[in-house]
Design a protein around this motif. Structure first.
Motif, PDB file in Angstrom:
ATOM      1  N   VAL A  32     101.244-157.146  33.593  1.00  0.00           N
ATOM      2  CA  VAL A  32     101.405-155.811  32.856  1.00  0.00           C
ATOM      3  C   VAL A  32     100.979-154.812  33.946  1.00  0.00           C
ATOM      4  O   VAL A  32     100.027-155.073  34.442  1.00  0.00           O
ATOM      5  CB  VAL A  32     100.670-155.923  31.741  1.00  0.00           C
ATOM      6  N   GLN A  33     101.624-153.798  34.164  1.00  0.00           N
ATOM      7  CA  GLN A  33     101.360-152.938  34.595  1.00  0.00           C
ATOM      8  C   GLN A  33     101.446-151.566  33.994  1.00  0.00           C
ATOM      9  O   GLN A  33     102.427-151.311  33.174  1.00  0.00           O
ATOM     10  CB  GLN A  33     102.371-152.630  36.057  1.00  0.00           C
ATOM     11  N   LEU A  34     100.461-150.572  33.965  1.00  0.00           N
ATOM     12  CA  LEU A  34     100.189-149.332  33.321  1.00  0.00           C
ATOM     13  C   LEU A  34     100.224-148.253  34.143  1.00  0.00           C
ATOM     14  O   LEU A  34      99.510-148.353  35.004  1.00  0.00           O
ATOM     15  CB  LEU A  34      99.031-149.387  32.481  1.00  0.00           C
ATOM     16  N   GLN A  35     100.980-147.364  33.898  1.00  0.00           N
ATOM     17  CA  GLN A  35     101.092-146.254  34.946  1.00  0.00           C
ATOM     18  C   GLN A  35     100.741-144.719  33.983  1.00  0.00           C
ATOM     19  O   GLN A  35     101.385-144.446  33.178  1.00  0.00           O
ATOM     20  CB  GLN A  35     102.409-145.755  35.471  1.00  0.00           C
ATOM     21  N   ALA A  36      99.545-144.367  34.229  1.00  0.00           N
ATOM     22  CA  ALA A  36      99.321-143.154  33.643  1.00  0.00           C
ATOM     23  C   ALA A  36      99.492-141.766  34.224  1.00  0.00           C
ATOM     24  O   ALA A  36      99.163-141.995  35.457  1.00  0.00           O
ATOM     25  CB  ALA A  36      97.697-143.108  33.255  1.00  0.00           C
ATOM     26  N   CYS A  37      99.920-140.735  33.698  1.00  0.00           N
ATOM     27  CA  CYS A  37     100.247-139.595  34.243  1.00  0.00           C
ATOM     28  C   CYS A  37      99.913-138.411  33.275  1.00  0.00           C
ATOM     29  O   CYS A  37      99.777-138.616  32.091  1.00  0.00           O
ATOM     30  CB  CYS A  37     101.721-139.654  34.750  1.00  0.00           C
ATOM     31  N   GLY A  38     100.191-137.143  33.809  1.00  0.00           N
ATOM     32  CA  GLY A  38      99.991-135.890  32.948  1.00  0.00           C
ATOM     33  C   GLY A  38      98.805-135.124  32.974  1.00  0.00           C
ATOM     34  O   GLY A  38      98.679-134.177  32.399  1.00  0.00           O
ATOM     35  N   GLY A  39      97.986-135.633  33.685  1.00  0.00           N
ATOM     36  CA  GLY A  39      96.633-134.980  33.899  1.00  0.00           C
ATOM     37  C   GLY A  39      96.830-133.673  34.782  1.00  0.00           C
ATOM     38  O   GLY A  39      97.894-133.486  35.361  1.00  0.00           O
ATOM     39  N   GLY A  40      95.636-133.104  34.710  1.00  0.00           N
ATOM     40  CA  GLY A  40      95.656-131.819  35.656  1.00  0.00           C
ATOM     41  C   GLY A  40      94.805-130.659  35.178  1.00  0.00           C
ATOM     42  O   GLY A  40      93.851-131.214  34.568  1.00  0.00           O
TER      43      GLY A  40
END
Length: 115
Positions: A1-9
């Protein structure tokens, strides 16, 4: 399983951000998904979880400000963060627990709340 988090800043106090965590390699709809965060020098902190059936649970520190959700058709989990405070500054991580009770972590996305 691969998890890719994004949206920070970088966001100003009182502002909002929406984080996403895209999953692959498992039957996403069967995973219990969660958000955690870790600030510099602090322990990893639980924020929110959402079960395969959509039941949610939140830490007191974010209850009423953050909303966890999932879109099983897109294999993606979200964290809507409102009324952000400087204390919310951290690396935000997503976690999946599969149907077979195996845990996976994503790499995290950094959120900085500052004026």
């Amino acid at each position: 399983v691969q998890l890719q988090a994004c949206g920070g800043g970088l966001v100003q106090p009182g502002g909002s951000l929406r984080l996403s965590c895209a999953a692959s390699g498992s039957v996403f709809s069967r995973n219990t998904m969660s958000w955690y965060r870790q600030a510099p020098g602090k322990e990893r902190e639980f924020l929110a979880t959402i079960t395969p059936g959509g039941t949610t649970n939140y830490a007191d520190s974010v209850k009423g400000r953050f909303t966890i959700s999932r879109d099983n058709a897109k294999n993606t989990m979200y964290l809507q963060m409102n009324s952000l405070k400087p204390d919310d500054t951290a690396v935000y991580l997503c976690k999946a627990v599969t149907y077979w009770a195996v845990t996976y972590w994503g790499q995290g996305t950094e959120v900085t709340v500052s004026s």
